[in-house]
Write an enzyme that holds these catalytic residues in place. Structure first.
Site, PDB file in Angstrom:
ATOM      1  N   GLY A 142       0.804  -1.213   0.000  1.00 50.64           N
ATOM      2  CA  GLY A 142       0.000   0.000   0.000  1.00 50.64           C
ATOM      3  C   GLY A 142       0.840   1.267   0.000  1.00 50.64           C
ATOM      4  N   LYS A 143       1.883   1.310   0.836  1.00 48.21           N
ATOM      5  CA  LYS A 143       2.715   2.507   0.912  1.00 48.21           C
ATOM      6  C   LYS A 143       3.567   2.659  -0.339  1.00 48.21           C
ATOM      7  CE  LYS A 143       2.905   2.639   5.981  1.00 48.21           C
ATOM      8  NZ  LYS A 143       2.065   1.448   6.212  1.00 48.21           N
TER       9      LYS A 143
ATOM     10  N   ASP B  38       9.039   0.838   7.438  1.00 51.62           N
ATOM     11  CA  ASP B  38       7.763   0.463   8.056  1.00 51.62           C
ATOM     12  C   ASP B  38       7.928  -0.946   8.627  1.00 51.62           C
ATOM     13  OD1 ASP B  38       5.025   0.688   8.741  1.00 51.62           O
ATOM     14  OD2 ASP B  38       4.471  -0.459   6.956  1.00 51.62           O
TER      15      ASP B  38
ATOM     16  N   CYS C 164       2.619   0.096  13.296  1.00 48.86           N
ATOM     17  CA  CYS C 164       1.169   0.113  13.533  1.00 48.86           C
ATOM     18  C   CYS C 164       0.878  -0.430  14.927  1.00 48.86           C
ATOM     19  CB  CYS C 164       0.425  -0.665  12.461  1.00 48.86           C
ATOM     20  SG  CYS C 164       1.019  -2.344  12.178  1.00 48.86           S
TER      21      CYS C 164
END
Length: 415
Positions: free
Chosen positions: A197-198, A266, A341
């Site tokens: 997604g990123k 991430d 997250c």
């Protein structure tokens, strides 16, 4: 008769266990199926979070807890390479682009803010957070439903070229991509890119000269490839524009150093929402206790990118990733964004602090923390941010805007 019935109701309401009132021949002993765990990972995760986050978040934890146990809210990242008129359809349903909305643009018009408090636990010379203007790419567009609206997005439809019109994800996960500030002709490394997604959001900027997307898991890398091929035209996926690898991110310092203008780290983390909702592939499974405890070590190695850190470093997977990969892969003057997250203080600020210290002490690399307070002011009408963080910013879940958790911190490599 009425008095008797009323008395019976009162007595039954006070009886918590009816088995003593049941004939022995009719009693049934509850049994556990062989495939059902007596201590499911989701329950263990909740117990751990109650013990940890209640102390960390204080009075905020009850509302965050309710939001984490509720259905999450999604955003739709628009695909600029698709010819499907999804934007008009979604706007007719009440969606808005939270990045370019009038509220965000209006709140972005403010003067320079005083520097945030120094990170005295790291180093004195790079402790102060540097204030810099927040530049947002006009090509990253993410639609969300209004606050309090829990409408679900429909699955995206392909256009005549078989490219999907939008990608569903937690809208807060766009924030690390926005603050990475990718400019024209930049080279970009997405160190832990799957599921994609990123990476997809960064490619939407149409400013990347070359991008490397990496994930240590071969299966996750395969999923990453499928995502990119579903959204990006083939001419933009050539080897001279994009490289997809499946290397151990903690060893990236042995592959490339001082190479990228922008690095996104991430890292793998406890993924708080998934840990509370899904028993499958849950890091709180009893068989993964060691893996969970080593997370800060891996995170640090990924951030620094120089392979396994010494045993003197009492850190985890995040610190390994941040220290061992992102910082070393960035060229002098380059910028690194660290994100997770999870709400965990140890996996967030703790990893960044240790990474800055290790980079200075072991490798003579000076880092500057870039303040993200403008981001909070710009998007405070869309997300709920944790108050009073001394390092980085964090979106915390809230029932009215159930995004996150997402933690992010931006570093600039000075030397």
């Amino acid at each position: 008769m009425g008095l008797f019935l009323d008395t019976s109701r009162v007595l039954l309401s006070r009886v918590k266990d009816l088995r003593p009132l049941t004939a022995k021949r009719h009693r049934v002993k509850g049994k556990w199926a062989t495939t059902r765990s007596k201590h499911p990972p989701t329950k263990l995760a909740l117990q751990h979070f109650d013990a940890t986050y209640s102390a960390q978040l204080g009075l905020l934890w009850p509302s965050v807890r309710v939001a984490l146990l509720s259905e999450r809210k999604y955003g739709a990242l628009l695909n600029n390479f698709s010819y499907n008129p999804a934007l008009e359809e979604l706007q007719d349903q009440g969606c808005r682009d939270f990045i370019s909305s009038s509220e965000a643009l209006a709140s972005s018009e403010f003067g320079p803010e005083e520097n945030s408090s120094s990170v005295s636990t790291v180093t004195d010379d790079v402790g102060h957070q540097q204030q810099s203007p927040l530049r947002l790419s006009p090509n990253i567009r993410c639609l969300v439903f209004p606050r309090g609206d829990v409408t679900r997005f429909k699955p995206a439809r392909p256009d005549k070229f078989s490219l999907l019109s939008y990608y569903l994800l937690d809208a807060a996960s766009m924030l690390p991509c926005l603050v990475l500030d990718v400019q024209e002709s930049h080279t970009v490394l997405d160190l832990c890119a799957a599921p994609g997604g990123k990476a997809l959001a960064l490619l939407q900027t149409q400013s990347v000269r070359f991008m490397c997307v990496n994930d240590s898991s071969v299966s996750r890398t395969s999923r990453l490839k499928r995502v990119l091929h579903s959204y990006i035209p083939k001419p933009l996926l050539t080897d001279d524009k994009l490289r997809i690898t499946s290397f151990d991110g903690t060893m990236w310092g042995e592959i490339e150093r001082n190479s990228f203008d922008r690095v996104l780290v991430d890292v793998p983390c406890t993924t708080d929402r998934h840990s509370l909702m899904e028993d499958d592939n849950n890091i709180f499974s009893r068989s993964r206790v060691g893996e969970r405890r080593s997370l800060p070590q891996l995170q640090a190695e990924l951030l620094l990118s120089l392979g396994p850190l010494s045993v003197k470093c009492n850190c985890n997977l995040s610190l390994q990733l941040l220290c061992s990969a992102g910082i070393i892969a960035a060229c002098p003057g380059g910028e690194i964004v660290y994100s997770t997250c999870t709400l965990s203080l140890k996996q967030n600020q703790g990893v960044v602090e240790q990474a800055i210290q290790l980079a200075q002490e072991n490798h003579s690399i000076q880092l500057q923390v870039v303040s993200l307070r403008p981001l909070v002011r710009m998007f405070r009408n869309t997300f709920h941010f944790a108050p009073d963080l001394h390092l980085g910013e964090m979106v915390i879940p809230h029932l009215a805007a159930n995004f996150g958790p997402i933690y992010l911190c931006k570093l600039r490599r000075l030397a």
